[in-house]
Design an enzyme around this catalytic site. Structure first.
Site, PDB file in Angstrom:
ATOM      1  CE1 TYR A  43      -7.574   5.018  10.123  1.00  0.00           C
ATOM      2  CE2 TYR A  43      -9.636   6.180   9.657  1.00  0.00           C
ATOM      3  CZ  TYR A  43      -7.598   5.455   9.526  1.00  0.00           C
ATOM      4  OH  TYR A  43      -7.051   6.060   8.549  1.00  0.00           O
TER       5      TYR A  43
ATOM      6  CE  LYS B  55      -4.675   6.527  10.796  1.00  0.00           C
ATOM      7  NZ  LYS B  55      -3.131   6.334  10.568  1.00  0.00           N
TER       8      LYS B  55
ATOM      9  CG  ASP C  22       2.362  -6.550  16.923  1.00  0.00           C
ATOM     10  OD1 ASP C  22       1.940  -5.473  16.477  1.00  0.00           O
ATOM     11  OD2 ASP C  22       1.575  -7.803  16.739  1.00  0.00           O
ATOM     12  CB  VAL C  23       4.358  -1.040  15.429  1.00  0.00           C
ATOM     13  CG1 VAL C  23       4.981  -1.012  14.447  1.00  0.00           C
ATOM     14  CG2 VAL C  23       2.819  -0.891  14.623  1.00  0.00           C
TER      15      VAL C  23
ATOM     16  N   GLY D  93       0.739  -1.164  -0.107  1.00  0.00           N
ATOM     17  CA  GLY D  93       0.572   0.059  -0.202  1.00  0.00           C
ATOM     18  C   GLY D  93       0.644   1.667  -0.179  1.00  0.00           C
ATOM     19  CB  ILE D  94       0.172   4.225   1.638  1.00  0.00           C
ATOM     20  CG1 ILE D  94      -1.488   4.752   1.667  1.00  0.00           C
ATOM     21  CG2 ILE D  94       0.636   5.913   1.940  1.00  0.00           C
ATOM     22  CD1 ILE D  94      -2.798   5.605   2.117  1.00  0.00           C
TER      23      ILE D  94
END
Ligand code: NAD
Length: 243
Positions: free
Chosen positions: A150, A154, A58-59, A14-15
């Site tokens: 979510y 953020k 795994d963060v 992805g990004i």
């Protein structure tokens, strides 16, 4: 000549993969922390002549993120830039968001940025040079239902970034946020395909945002040119949300 190492989380796909490609083109060696294999990204980076290191990390794990920082230090030049891109975005109503899901989303999206910052800031501080780019989302400023965990995560990312900017400005470390709009990735398409039919039409630039539309912002925020920019959020969403 290497400009140092850029660490990007979640860049197997992805990004994040697009950020990795751009930062390699800018002259950084690249380190990727992801829970899935990053060999596609490795191929893309090594083709540019830059060095690459990745590990399954795994963060949300304090131990794994610290071990990753040690492994990156042993394998690549000093880390200049950290892009906390790893994120998950389950599309769930508030009623369907149980505490376990809430914790999971906050864990990856917010704790992950905290733990990676804990792992990499000490080295940046020692060298008096660092660029931290955290990833939020334009959903924070828009009317988007069914994303409570979510959007909360953020918002937390922006708060953490401002706090880091304040605490480490005197140490040569900047911390900023990129907030992308709806972006064309496999993950987002499989999460909510229908939204791609109408949301881009609401943007000032009415077409689908591609990962490559975002990379210039991250490139700037990781560069010497952004040395006096810190604590800021750059929305890259084709001009829908306005700060
Ligand atoms: N795609 C969009 O429309 C969009 C819009 C705004 C913001 N964003 C943000 O951009 C970032 C990337 O989104 P994307 O669409 O490229 O997602 P993606 O699913 O394509 O990539 C996310 C990567 O993060 C990795 N990851 C997930 N959990 C992890 C963990 N615990 N530890 C380490 N790695 C982990 C995944 O394996 C994956 O490679 C996310 O932070 C997302 O919130 C995306």
């Amino acid at each position: 000549m290497s400009k140092g190492t850029a660490v990007i989380t979640g860049a197997a796909n992805g990004i994040g993969q697009a950020y990795a490609q751009r930062l390699a083109a800018d002259g950084f060696d690249i380190a990727v922390a992801d829970v899935v294999d990053a060999s596609t990204t490795r191929g893309l980076i090594e083709a540019t002549g830059r060095r690459f290191f990745s590990a399954l990390v795994d963060v949300t794990s304090p131990e794994s993120t610290l071990q990753f920082a040690a492994d990156v230090a042993a394998n690549l030049p000093p880390v200049v830039a950290l892009v906390n891109n790893a994120g998950i975005y389950p599309w769930k109503s508030f009623a369907d968001t149980d505490y376990a899901l809430w914790r999971k989303v906050l864990g990856v999206n917010l704790d992950g940025a905290f733990l990676m910052s804990k792992a990499f800031i000490p080295g940046m501080k020692e060298r008096k040079l660092g660029r931290i780019v955290n990833v939020a989302s334009s959903t924070l400023w828009l009317n988007v239902p069914d994303m409570s965990a979510y959007i909360a995560s953020k918002g937390g990312v922006i708060g953490l970034t401002r706090a880091l900017a304040s605490e480490f400005g005197a140490s040569g470390i900047t911390a900023n946020v990129i907030a992308p709009g709806l972006t064309n990735t496999k993950s987002m398409r499989s999460t909510n395909e229908e939204i791609f039919e109408f949301l881009p039409k609401l943007q000032a630039i009415p077409r689908t945002l591609e990962p490559t539309d975002l990379v210039g912002v991250v490139s700037f925020l990781c560069s010497p040119d952004s040395a006096f920019v810190t604590g800021q959020t750059v929305v890259a969403d084709g001009g829908q949300a306005r700060l």
